[in-house]
Design a protein around this motif. Structure first.
Motif, PDB file in Angstrom:
ATOM      1  N   ASP A  93      35.917  51.424  -5.778  1.00  0.00           N
ATOM      2  CA  ASP A  93      35.154  52.498  -6.051  1.00  0.00           C
ATOM      3  C   ASP A  93      34.505  52.394  -7.625  1.00  0.00           C
ATOM      4  OD1 ASP A  93      35.904  53.953  -3.999  1.00  0.00           O
ATOM      5  OD2 ASP A  93      37.558  55.137  -4.764  1.00  0.00           O
ATOM      6  N   ASP A  94      33.702  53.579  -7.950  1.00  0.00           N
ATOM      7  CA  ASP A  94      33.196  53.371  -9.159  1.00  0.00           C
ATOM      8  C   ASP A  94      33.832  53.779 -10.358  1.00  0.00           C
ATOM      9  OD1 ASP A  94      30.963  53.329 -10.797  1.00  0.00           O
ATOM     10  OD2 ASP A  94      30.049  55.161 -10.228  1.00  0.00           O
ATOM     11  N   VAL A 141      34.159  56.261   4.805  1.00  0.00           N
ATOM     12  CA  VAL A 141      32.796  56.149   4.446  1.00  0.00           C
ATOM     13  C   VAL A 141      32.640  56.564   3.202  1.00  0.00           C
ATOM     14  CG1 VAL A 141      30.570  57.192   4.965  1.00  0.00           C
ATOM     15  CG2 VAL A 141      32.010  55.927   6.755  1.00  0.00           C
ATOM     16  N   LYS A 142      33.407  57.610   2.617  1.00  0.00           N
ATOM     17  CA  LYS A 142      33.216  58.242   1.389  1.00  0.00           C
ATOM     18  C   LYS A 142      33.540  57.144   0.241  1.00  0.00           C
ATOM     19  CE  LYS A 142      34.828  62.126  -1.673  1.00  0.00           C
ATOM     20  NZ  LYS A 142      35.731  63.447  -1.420  1.00  0.00           N
ATOM     21  N   GLU A 143      34.571  56.586   0.273  1.00  0.00           N
ATOM     22  CA  GLU A 143      34.744  55.423  -0.615  1.00  0.00           C
ATOM     23  C   GLU A 143      33.619  54.351  -0.640  1.00  0.00           C
ATOM     24  OE1 GLU A 143      38.815  53.851   0.606  1.00  0.00           O
ATOM     25  OE2 GLU A 143      39.724  55.534  -0.495  1.00  0.00           O
ATOM     26  N   ALA A 144      33.059  54.025   0.479  1.00  0.00           N
ATOM     27  CA  ALA A 144      31.901  53.184   0.549  1.00  0.00           C
ATOM     28  C   ALA A 144      30.621  53.701  -0.177  1.00  0.00           C
ATOM     29  CB  ALA A 144      31.435  52.654   2.186  1.00  0.00           C
ATOM     30  N   GLU A 145      30.507  54.985  -0.083  1.00  0.00           N
ATOM     31  CA  GLU A 145      29.672  55.650  -1.022  1.00  0.00           C
ATOM     32  C   GLU A 145      29.873  55.419  -2.478  1.00  0.00           C
ATOM     33  OE1 GLU A 145      29.787  59.490   0.574  1.00  0.00           O
ATOM     34  OE2 GLU A 145      28.500  59.153   2.165  1.00  0.00           O
ATOM     35  N   SER A 146      31.024  55.496  -2.893  1.00  0.00           N
ATOM     36  CA  SER A 146      31.371  55.397  -4.185  1.00  0.00           C
ATOM     37  C   SER A 146      31.291  54.014  -4.720  1.00  0.00           C
ATOM     38  CB  SER A 146      32.749  55.880  -4.567  1.00  0.00           C
ATOM     39  OG  SER A 146      33.271  55.436  -5.828  1.00  0.00           O
ATOM     40  N   CYS A 206      30.172  49.206   6.255  1.00  0.00           N
ATOM     41  CA  CYS A 206      29.345  48.357   6.012  1.00  0.00           C
ATOM     42  C   CYS A 206      28.041  48.730   6.056  1.00  0.00           C
ATOM     43  CB  CYS A 206      29.596  47.109   6.862  1.00  0.00           C
ATOM     44  SG  CYS A 206      31.232  46.254   6.878  1.00  0.00           S
ATOM     45  N   LYS A 207      27.776  49.772   7.180  1.00  0.00           N
ATOM     46  CA  LYS A 207      26.387  50.210   7.281  1.00  0.00           C
ATOM     47  C   LYS A 207      26.084  51.285   5.873  1.00  0.00           C
ATOM     48  CE  LYS A 207      25.542  50.141  12.282  1.00  0.00           C
ATOM     49  NZ  LYS A 207      25.356  51.126  13.319  1.00  0.00           N
ATOM     50  N   THR A 208      26.982  52.036   5.574  1.00  0.00           N
ATOM     51  CA  THR A 208      26.880  52.926   4.629  1.00  0.00           C
ATOM     52  C   THR A 208      26.419  52.146   3.165  1.00  0.00           C
ATOM     53  OG1 THR A 208      28.543  54.564   5.510  1.00  0.00           O
ATOM     54  CG2 THR A 208      27.947  54.816   3.278  1.00  0.00           C
TER      55      THR A 208
END
Length: 317
Positions: free
Chosen positions: A135-136, A170-175, A219-221
């Motif tokens: 995460d960020d 997916v939310k964590e991938a966004e971060s 991965c796609k996210t």
């Protein structure tokens, strides 16, 4: 990041198959300069005629000129010998995907204060740099990232980045997308931005390994998020993950692949293969270290990423 035959020269004379490759000076050349390794007579395909020329050269019945040697020199040591014949034999027999001439490494804080000039002097052409993980959070930035980028820029070394993913959702991938974009702000890499999807330390398994469907979505996210932000994305994963957990054509056919397979041959035949990490602490091809640098992951690159990225306006270009 975790994750050599020749019994007779005559054995080279077998069924042919044409295999496209980028040129030896690929990173400086145009896409129109693509050629075939093994096409010694320049007729556009690799076949028995090329094998005969290589056989005659090895037997000293003829001497190949510089251009032909570039086509026949499958192990890139500026000579044509029995080892090249072995490689050409395998190309004809479709036993492996041949290598481009460009070699590179990938590094992180675990490599310490890396001397990029020593990597360059050793004949390596690019560096993939870990920017961070998960995460960020600033605490999860790679402590050597800024230093490594600066050293690559000063040395004139093409570089790209990768982020090690800990995303379970997916939310964590966004971060993780935001983590990468924050660190790339103001920078212009000439190689792709990679999403490192693996479970080297067992975190995913210990915390509830996502379903294959969710892993593909993660991965796609990340890859779409990076691409939408103007960067050239690539997916890093092992062959077992690519053919198992991530085996979804909507993912693998739409994004370049950075394959992790520590082996003497690349046996992954995905059509979007861009980079092959062929060794790290274990290396079956050319040793696991670089003098003055230490143990390091090594890669072959199949595409002229600096050209592609600049021509298509990615990564701030």
């Amino acid at each position: 990041m975790k994750n050599r035959i020749f019994k007779s020269v005559a054995a080279v004379l077998c069924a042919a198959v044409a295999v496209l490759l980028f040129p030896l000076n690929s990173f400086a050349a145009g896409l129109e300069d693509i050629y075939m390794i093994g096409d010694v007579n320049f007729d556009g395909e690799v076949n028995i005629l090329d094998a005969t020329l290589i056989q005659k050269h090895i037997s000293m019945l003829t001497v190949l000129d510089k251009s032909a040697i570039e086509k026949a020199d499958a192990d890139y040591n500026n000579d044509v010998n029995i080892h090249d014949a072995t490689h050409i034999q395998k190309i004809i027999a479709k036993m492996y995907i041949p290598l481009t001439a460009k070699k590179g490494v990938d590094i992180s804080k675990h490599n310490g204060d890396v001397d990029i000039n020593k990597i360059k002097e050793a004949g390596y052409d690019f560096v993939m740099i870990r920017c961070g993980y998960g995460d960020d959070y600033v605490s999860q930035d790679d402590k050597q990232f800024e230093n490594n980028v600066k050293k690559c820029e000063e040395a004139g070394m093409p570089w790209g980045v990768y982020l090690y993913s800990y995303a379970l959702t997916v939310k964590e991938a966004e971060s993780e997308v935001q983590h990468t974009l924050r660190l790339l702000k103001g920078k212009k890499p000439t190689l792709p931005v990679a999403f490192d999807m693996e479970d080297a330390d067992g975190y995913k398994k210990q915390n509830g390994m996502p379903s294959n469907k969710t892993l593909v979505k993660i991965c796609k996210t990340y890859l779409k998020g990076v691409k939408d932000a103007g960067y050239y994305p690539i997916l890093y994963a092992s062959k077992s993950w690519l053919t198992g957990k991530l085996n979804d054509s909507s993912l693998l056919d739409n994004y370049d692949i950075w394959l992790a397979q520590w082996n003497e041959e690349c046996t992954y035949n995905g059509k979007t293969l861009g980079i092959w990490q062929y060794g790290g602490s274990t290396n079956y091809i050319d040793g696991n270290s670089i003098s003055g640098v230490g143990t390091i992951d090594k890669n072959f690159c199949y595409k002229d990423y600096p050209l592609l990225i600049k021509n298509q306006g990615y990564n701030g270009w």
